[in-house]
Design a protein around this motif. Structure first.
Motif, PDB file in Angstrom:
ATOM      1  N   UNK A 128       0.855  -1.182   0.000  1.00 28.56           N
ATOM      2  CA  UNK A 128       0.000   0.000   0.000  1.00 28.56           C
ATOM      3  C   UNK A 128       0.894   1.235   0.000  1.00 28.56           C
ATOM      4  N   UNK A 129       0.552   2.257  -0.789  1.00 28.95           N
ATOM      5  CA  UNK A 129      -0.512   2.297  -1.791  1.00 28.95           C
ATOM      6  C   UNK A 129      -0.249   1.280  -2.902  1.00 28.95           C
ATOM      7  N   UNK A 130      -1.293   0.978  -3.671  1.00 29.15           N
ATOM      8  CA  UNK A 130      -1.144   0.032  -4.777  1.00 29.15           C
ATOM      9  C   UNK A 130      -0.333   0.721  -5.874  1.00 29.15           C
ATOM     10  N   UNK A 131       0.822   0.158  -6.252  1.00 28.47           N
ATOM     11  CA  UNK A 131       1.698   0.854  -7.208  1.00 28.47           C
ATOM     12  C   UNK A 131       1.119   0.893  -8.609  1.00 28.47           C
ATOM     13  N   UNK A 132       1.553   1.888  -9.350  1.00 23.60           N
ATOM     14  CA  UNK A 132       1.156   2.040 -10.755  1.00 23.60           C
ATOM     15  C   UNK A 132       2.439   2.130 -11.568  1.00 23.60           C
ATOM     16  N   UNK A 133       2.846   1.018 -12.174  1.00 21.94           N
ATOM     17  CA  UNK A 133       4.090   0.969 -12.942  1.00 21.94           C
ATOM     18  C   UNK A 133       3.896   0.012 -14.105  1.00 21.94           C
ATOM     19  N   UNK A 134       4.458   0.329 -15.281  1.00 16.53           N
ATOM     20  CA  UNK A 134       4.211  -0.505 -16.463  1.00 16.53           C
ATOM     21  C   UNK A 134       4.774  -1.912 -16.365  1.00 16.53           C
ATOM     22  N   UNK A 186     -10.192   8.806   5.249  1.00 12.03           N
ATOM     23  CA  UNK A 186      -8.850   8.348   5.621  1.00 12.03           C
ATOM     24  C   UNK A 186      -8.777   6.827   5.525  1.00 12.03           C
ATOM     25  N   UNK A 187      -8.336   6.337   4.390  1.00 17.45           N
ATOM     26  CA  UNK A 187      -8.172   4.893   4.174  1.00 17.45           C
ATOM     27  C   UNK A 187      -6.867   4.667   3.424  1.00 17.45           C
ATOM     28  N   UNK A 188      -6.399   3.477   3.506  1.00 16.38           N
ATOM     29  CA  UNK A 188      -5.302   3.067   2.623  1.00 16.38           C
ATOM     30  C   UNK A 188      -5.747   1.831   1.857  1.00 16.38           C
ATOM     31  N   UNK A 189      -5.519   1.857   0.562  1.00 14.52           N
ATOM     32  CA  UNK A 189      -5.822   0.704  -0.274  1.00 14.52           C
ATOM     33  C   UNK A 189      -4.689  -0.306  -0.163  1.00 14.52           C
ATOM     34  N   UNK A 190      -5.036  -1.568  -0.094  1.00 14.02           N
ATOM     35  CA  UNK A 190      -4.052  -2.648  -0.037  1.00 14.02           C
ATOM     36  C   UNK A 190      -4.270  -3.542  -1.255  1.00 14.02           C
ATOM     37  N   UNK A 191      -3.199  -3.837  -1.949  1.00 16.98           N
ATOM     38  CA  UNK A 191      -3.308  -4.663  -3.143  1.00 16.98           C
ATOM     39  C   UNK A 191      -2.162  -5.644  -3.245  1.00 16.98           C
ATOM     40  N   UNK A 192      -2.266  -6.517  -4.225  1.00 11.58           N
ATOM     41  CA  UNK A 192      -1.213  -7.488  -4.504  1.00 11.58           C
ATOM     42  C   UNK A 192      -0.536  -7.081  -5.802  1.00 11.58           C
ATOM     43  N   UNK A 193       0.766  -7.261  -5.862  1.00 12.05           N
ATOM     44  CA  UNK A 193       1.547  -6.903  -7.049  1.00 12.05           C
ATOM     45  C   UNK A 193       2.451  -8.058  -7.432  1.00 12.05           C
ATOM     46  N   UNK A 194       2.675  -8.184  -8.743  1.00 13.30           N
ATOM     47  CA  UNK A 194       3.660  -9.133  -9.244  1.00 13.30           C
ATOM     48  C   UNK A 194       4.261  -8.577 -10.524  1.00 13.30           C
ATOM     49  N   UNK A 195       5.338  -9.191 -10.964  1.00 15.37           N
ATOM     50  CA  UNK A 195       6.069  -8.688 -12.116  1.00 15.37           C
ATOM     51  C   UNK A 195       5.372  -9.092 -13.408  1.00 15.37           C
ATOM     52  N   UNK A 196       5.166  -8.118 -14.294  1.00 14.03           N
ATOM     53  CA  UNK A 196       4.548  -8.383 -15.595  1.00 14.03           C
ATOM     54  C   UNK A 196       5.368  -9.401 -16.389  1.00 14.03           C
ATOM     55  N   UNK A 197       4.696 -10.415 -16.935  1.00 17.26           N
ATOM     56  CA  UNK A 197       5.366 -11.407 -17.770  1.00 17.26           C
ATOM     57  C   UNK A 197       6.112 -12.477 -17.016  1.00 17.26           C
ATOM     58  N   UNK A 198       6.092 -12.426 -15.694  1.00 19.75           N
ATOM     59  CA  UNK A 198       6.822 -13.430 -14.902  1.00 19.75           C
ATOM     60  C   UNK A 198       6.036 -14.737 -14.894  1.00 19.75           C
ATOM     61  N   UNK A 199       6.617 -15.850 -15.384  1.00 18.73           N
ATOM     62  CA  UNK A 199       5.875 -17.113 -15.338  1.00 18.73           C
ATOM     63  C   UNK A 199       5.730 -17.606 -13.903  1.00 18.73           C
ATOM     64  N   UNK A 200       4.588 -18.169 -13.596  1.00 14.05           N
ATOM     65  CA  UNK A 200       4.312 -18.655 -12.240  1.00 14.05           C
ATOM     66  C   UNK A 200       4.520 -20.162 -12.147  1.00 14.05           C
ATOM     67  N   UNK A 201       5.123 -20.596 -11.048  1.00 14.63           N
ATOM     68  CA  UNK A 201       5.089 -22.017 -10.728  1.00 14.63           C
ATOM     69  C   UNK A 201       3.668 -22.367 -10.299  1.00 14.63           C
TER      70      UNK A 201
END
Length: 328
Positions: free
Chosen positions: A180-186, A293-308
């Motif tokens: 948090x905050x939830x990032x905004x990145x390409x 007054x809130x904070x957003x919580x999110x999950x992030x991962x790398x674009x294009x990263x293959x998952x096990x």
């Protein structure tokens, strides 16, 4: 074919024995034979000091093995063997080379076994990062619920502030992170999961302590204790105060929310914080009515990263918890 594990620490117990056709007739049970065949061949010849016996053990034609050793010596520009027919003995250079080769092959074996174990569908590993404030209750509850259906999946848990976890995502050290905050990145994929109300925390003997609700603008003249710059909660605090029409006067900066509560209890300032996991003596916690007054919580991962398989399963589980992540 049989191998002596004590003398050949790099011989694998690989599950991929069906790959024989793709490995140029090398033993498919050996990770080094799959990944570093010429070094594995050299070590086999050196152990037997006989090309035919080594070829039989490695499952390659004797002529192929002989040519491979000649090419290895030519590439290195060094004689590794003294030859007497099909019997060979190591030269001093070959003996020195063997020691390094055996260590390298053992390391290849350990590395291959580690990555295949981490990707195992039933017992693999998830490298999961999360904020300190989610560590005492939210994350343990998530993992307990997930392991009800995936009891053998292992977790490498990393607690840190948001920017540090994003850096570790980009470095390939984390599979997923709650932030948090939830990032905004390409280069990142993010999903908002929940939000958490923030409270204005004041000392219990503070003039505002008897209130249940407050507009943040009423705290414009207060001294604040906050997290250090770079922490997501610090950015949110600064933004909310700006929205309320003032810049907070910061007396103390810390690295952990409960430490800030302790500073507030000691009368050193006020703070905007998420709710505690258990009531804290010495403070009063006021609902902030404006701004929201809130904070957003999110999950992030790398674009294009293959998952096990384990990472994909845990990601799906997290996304299924939208709106239910934070205990109410």
């Amino acid at each position: 074919m049989a191998h002596n594990r004590s003398s050949e620490p790099y011989v694998s117990r690989s599950r991929y024995k069906e790959d024989k056709a793709a490995t140029a007739d090398l033993d498919p049970g050996s990770w080094p034979a799959l990944l570093a065949p010429r070094l594995a061949q050299f070590a086999g010849v050196a152990r037997h000091e006989h090309v035919t016996r080594a070829a039989r053990e490695l499952g390659v034609p004797q002529s192929t093995l002989s040519r491979a050793m000649v090419r290895l010596e030519q590439d290195l520009g060094v004689d590794l063997f003294a030859r007497r027919g099909r019997t060979v003995s190591l030269t001093p250079a070959g003996r020195a080379f063997l020691g390094s080769v055996e260590r390298a092959l053992a390391e290849v074996e350990r590395a291959a076994e580690a990555v295949t174990a981490d990707a195992d569908p039933a017992s693999g590993k998830v490298a999961f990062g999360f904020l300190h404030t989610l560590g005492s209750e939210t994350v343990p509850g998530l993992i307990r619920a997930f392991r009800a259906d995936h009891p053998r999946v292992r977790f490498q848990l990393v607690q840190n502030y948001g920017e540090a976890m994003i850096e570790r995502l980009r470095a390939g050290e984390l599979d997923l992170c709650l932030t948090s905050p939830v990032p905004d990145a390409p280069d990142l994929v993010t999903r908002r999961l929940d939000e958490q109300r923030l409270r204005l925390v004041v000392p219990e003997d503070h003039p505002l302590a008897g209130r249940k609700r407050i507009r943040l603008a009423e705290a414009a003249e207060e001294t604040f204790v906050t997290l250090e710059p770079g922490y997501g909660l610090r950015r949110i605090t600064d933004a909310l105060c700006e929205e309320a029409g003032f810049k907070p006067r910061v007396a103390f900066e810390g690295e952990e929310a409960e430490t800030l509560r302790g500073l507030v209890a000691a009368g050193l300032g006020v703070a905007l914080l998420p709710p505690p996991t258990a009531p804290r003596r010495g403070v009063s916690e006021l609902t902030v009515t404006a701004p929201r007054a809130v904070r957003e919580i999110g999950v992030a991962w790398l674009e294009g990263q293959p998952d096990s398989v384990p990472v994909a399963a845990f990601k799906k589980f997290l996304l299924s918890r939208r709106g239910q992540l934070i205990p109410r």
